[in-house]
Enzyme design. Structure first.
Site, PDB file in Angstrom:
ATOM      1  N   LYS A  46     -79.895 -21.349 -66.736  1.00  7.58           N
ATOM      2  CA  LYS A  46     -79.810 -20.186 -67.697  1.00  7.58           C
ATOM      3  C   LYS A  46     -78.504 -19.536 -67.766  1.00  7.58           C
ATOM      4  O   LYS A  46     -77.988 -19.251 -66.569  1.00  7.58           O
ATOM      5  CB  LYS A  46     -80.997 -19.123 -67.919  1.00  7.58           C
ATOM      6  N   ASP A  89     -91.642 -14.269 -68.227  1.00 11.81           N
ATOM      7  CA  ASP A  89     -92.199 -15.613 -68.537  1.00 11.81           C
ATOM      8  C   ASP A  89     -93.742 -16.203 -68.085  1.00 11.81           C
ATOM      9  O   ASP A  89     -94.088 -17.098 -68.119  1.00 11.81           O
ATOM     10  CB  ASP A  89     -91.055 -16.851 -67.901  1.00 11.81           C
ATOM     11  N   ARG A 131     -93.639 -26.099 -70.756  1.00 11.95           N
ATOM     12  CA  ARG A 131     -94.524 -26.953 -71.411  1.00 11.95           C
ATOM     13  C   ARG A 131     -94.913 -28.083 -70.081  1.00 11.95           C
ATOM     14  O   ARG A 131     -96.095 -28.847 -70.512  1.00 11.95           O
ATOM     15  CB  ARG A 131     -93.734 -27.724 -72.588  1.00 11.95           C
ATOM     16  N   GLU A 186     -89.269 -25.761 -68.856  1.00 11.95           N
ATOM     17  CA  GLU A 186     -90.430 -26.095 -67.742  1.00 11.95           C
ATOM     18  C   GLU A 186     -91.928 -25.617 -68.252  1.00 11.95           C
ATOM     19  O   GLU A 186     -92.845 -26.047 -67.790  1.00 11.95           O
ATOM     20  CB  GLU A 186     -90.103 -25.288 -66.448  1.00 11.95           C
ATOM     21  N   ASP A 195     -85.041 -26.331 -67.646  1.00  9.33           N
ATOM     22  CA  ASP A 195     -85.369 -25.247 -68.551  1.00  9.33           C
ATOM     23  C   ASP A 195     -86.407 -25.259 -69.498  1.00  9.33           C
ATOM     24  O   ASP A 195     -86.913 -24.135 -69.957  1.00  9.33           O
ATOM     25  CB  ASP A 195     -84.152 -24.458 -69.044  1.00  9.33           C
ATOM     26  N   LYS A 241     -99.536 -19.699 -69.815  1.00 11.20           N
ATOM     27  CA  LYS A 241     -98.274 -20.094 -69.033  1.00 11.20           C
ATOM     28  C   LYS A 241     -97.646 -19.110 -67.988  1.00 11.20           C
ATOM     29  O   LYS A 241     -97.690 -17.659 -68.581  1.00 11.20           O
ATOM     30  CB  LYS A 241     -96.928 -20.394 -69.993  1.00 11.20           C
TER      31      LYS A 241
END
Length: 506
Positions: free
Chosen positions: A281, A292, A355, A353, A351, A269
């Site tokens: 968020k 992330d 996946r 996102e 949020d 990811k």
């Protein structure tokens, strides 16, 4: 700052260095010297252990005491680091050694003059121990100074490289230390990417970094830009990325070995910054969202390490890269996306996102006909609730694969824990308008339901595992062992070990 590693068989008390690191065990009236420390201990009148006792040392794990040698040994500084109680079989755990070496080098690196030339006289009677000492020391010496300015930055730049020498007579020590250097370089590279400000690492930048690594390591590479992604039907990447001025990328890297009979696919990811999109968020949850993209960084770094080690296995790495931002063009809650391959997803929360982009990567990875697909992602905040900040989760559609990956992580000193994929959670992902929703209707088991969502994009008969590294990938607390504040590189070593294990199965 660069580091170099070597193996030495001479007495540490006679070696010319800026510092010598020795280990001590807790127990008795004073800390007891560990294997490798005896010549240094004996050089001090009354023994170094008695001096450490006067300083309040106990020999507890990662406890560090620095003393001037005053000519007792050739190095002007002695660093004594705790190893905990002496093991009954005499074999100090490799992870204990790695963390002790890391703590010692963090202490030395914090000095105004830096670490310099360091002799590591920790217990290293086996090749694995020698490799652990080398790995921990190099990771402990890590620092990220890209944005430092002024006098401190100048002093750090003037220090030069760190030269590490591991004292060991073990057979295979040199090879183990060489492998440790490759792994440390990979983990440090992952940390560098994670620590980079998100404005300096938008999706195009991460794809460019992958192109540089591919050229250096002789990896095959393919990069799909936003137009190719839209034309190819990669709805997850396109949907998540459409709210940003910095468009998404899908990067495919490949390491091929002419004698390999097995293929592994890694999917990482790569959300270079996650604002949450329109499902914004809270501010306090956003300031570390530059991390992330840790999964993609780990895959990229692991691919370079695998190529450098020349592993006899075919490995394909996918980086699913996008920036999740709110704007007039951002995807909306209740939008429906068509993932690569055609399955539709109702986006109930923008949020969730990661996946979505991972689904594109997982489906594409099947085209390489791998024996195993492993994905790694900072996927859920629920992972921190379940396992905290230092242990990542391992889920799989095959119990034996799950256990093998946990064993691989353990062998590399990375804390992980096997978790289930409860079938009953699938009903919570039902959508009234699409094949599946991206989040469940209830909050419980969020880490597990995210894994169940990803499993929907794995074909029957394909072995797959999912690593949720949300907490361990970024250390928001103080440094410990060889782990700094900020990006940690969690999962990178585990990916390399998985590849090594499959190479041995040829």
């Amino acid at each position: 700052m660069s580091t170099t590693l070597s193996v030495n068989t001479e007495s540490p008390s006679s070696l010319d260095a800026d510092a010598v690191v020795v280990g001590y065990h807790s127990g008795g009236d004073a800390p007891e010297p560990a294997s490798g420390a005896h010549s240094v201990d004996a050089a001090f009148s009354g023994g170094l252990g008695s001096t450490l006792s006067l300083l309040g040392a106990s020999g507890a794990p990662e406890e560090v005491h620095t003393l001037a040698s005053l000519g007792a040994v050739k190095a002007p500084v002695v660093v004594a680091v705790g190893l905990g109680p002496a093991p009954t079989d005499g074999a100090v755990d490799s992870d204990v050694l790695a963390r002790a070496a890391g703590a010692a080098l963090r202490s030395l690196s914090a000095r105004p003059e830096g670490a310099g030339r360091v002799v590591l006289a920790l217990p290293a009677t086996t090749a694995d121990q020698a490799g652990a000492v080398a790995l921990g020391a190099e990771l402990g010496a890590y620092s990220f100074d890209r944005y430092r300015t002024g006098e401190k930055a100048q002093k750090k730049a003037a220090r030069g490289s760190v030269v590490l020498s591991v004292v060991s007579e073990a057979d295979g020590a040199a090879d183990a230390v060489e492998r440790a250097a490759v792994l440390a370089e990979a983990v440090s590279f992952t940390r560098d990417l994670v620590n980079t400000a998100p404005a300096d690492l938008v999706p195009e930048d991460l794809a460019s970094a992958a192109q540089e690594i591919a050229q250096q390591a002789h990896l095959e590479i393919e990069v799909l830009d936003e137009r190719a992604l839209a034309e190819g039907g990669y709805g997850g990447l396109t949907g998540v990325g459409q709210g940003s001025a910095n468009p998404p990328r899908l990067v495919r890297l490949a390491h091929s070995h002419p004698e390999a009979t097995r293929t592994i696919a890694f999917v990482g990811k790569g959300i270079t910054f996650d604002s949450g999109g329109l499902s914004l968020k809270p501010a306090g949850s956003m300031d570390w969202m530059k991390s992330d993209m840790s999964g993609a960084a780990s895959v990229l770094a692991a691919m370079r390490a695998i190529a450098t080690l020349g592993l006899k296995v075919n490995v394909v790495g996918y980086l699913t890269v996008a920036e999740n931002m709110p704007s007039g063009t951002a995807q909306r809650p209740s939008d429906v996306l068509s993932i690569y391959g055609g399955k539709t997803v109702e986006v109930l929360n923008t949020d969730a996102e990661g996946r979505l982009v991972m689904a594109d990567g997982l489906v594409r990875a099947h085209e390489d006909q791998p024996d195993l697909i492993v994905d790694i992602a900072t996927l859920t905040g629920a992972q921190l609730v379940a396992l905290g900040t230092r242990v990542f989760a391992v889920m799989s559609n095959d119990d034996a694969v799950r256990d093998e990956i946990v064993a691989a992580a353990t062998a590399e000193g990375e804390a992980s824990w096997p978790m289930p994929l409860p079938a009953e959670l699938r009903a919570g992902l039902d959508s009234s308008v699409a094949d599946i929703a991206n989040v469940a209707g209830e909050r419980w088991g969020g880490m597990l339901s995210a894994g169940v969502f990803l499993q929907e994009f794995i074909e029957e008969g394909t072995k797959w595992a999912h690593l949720d590294v949300a907490g361990p990938s970024f250390n928001q607390g103080g440094p410990h062992g060889y782990t700094p504040k900020g990006g940690t590189g969690a999962g990178t070593r585990t990916l390399v070990r998985i590849a090594e294990d499959y190479a041995r199965k040829q």
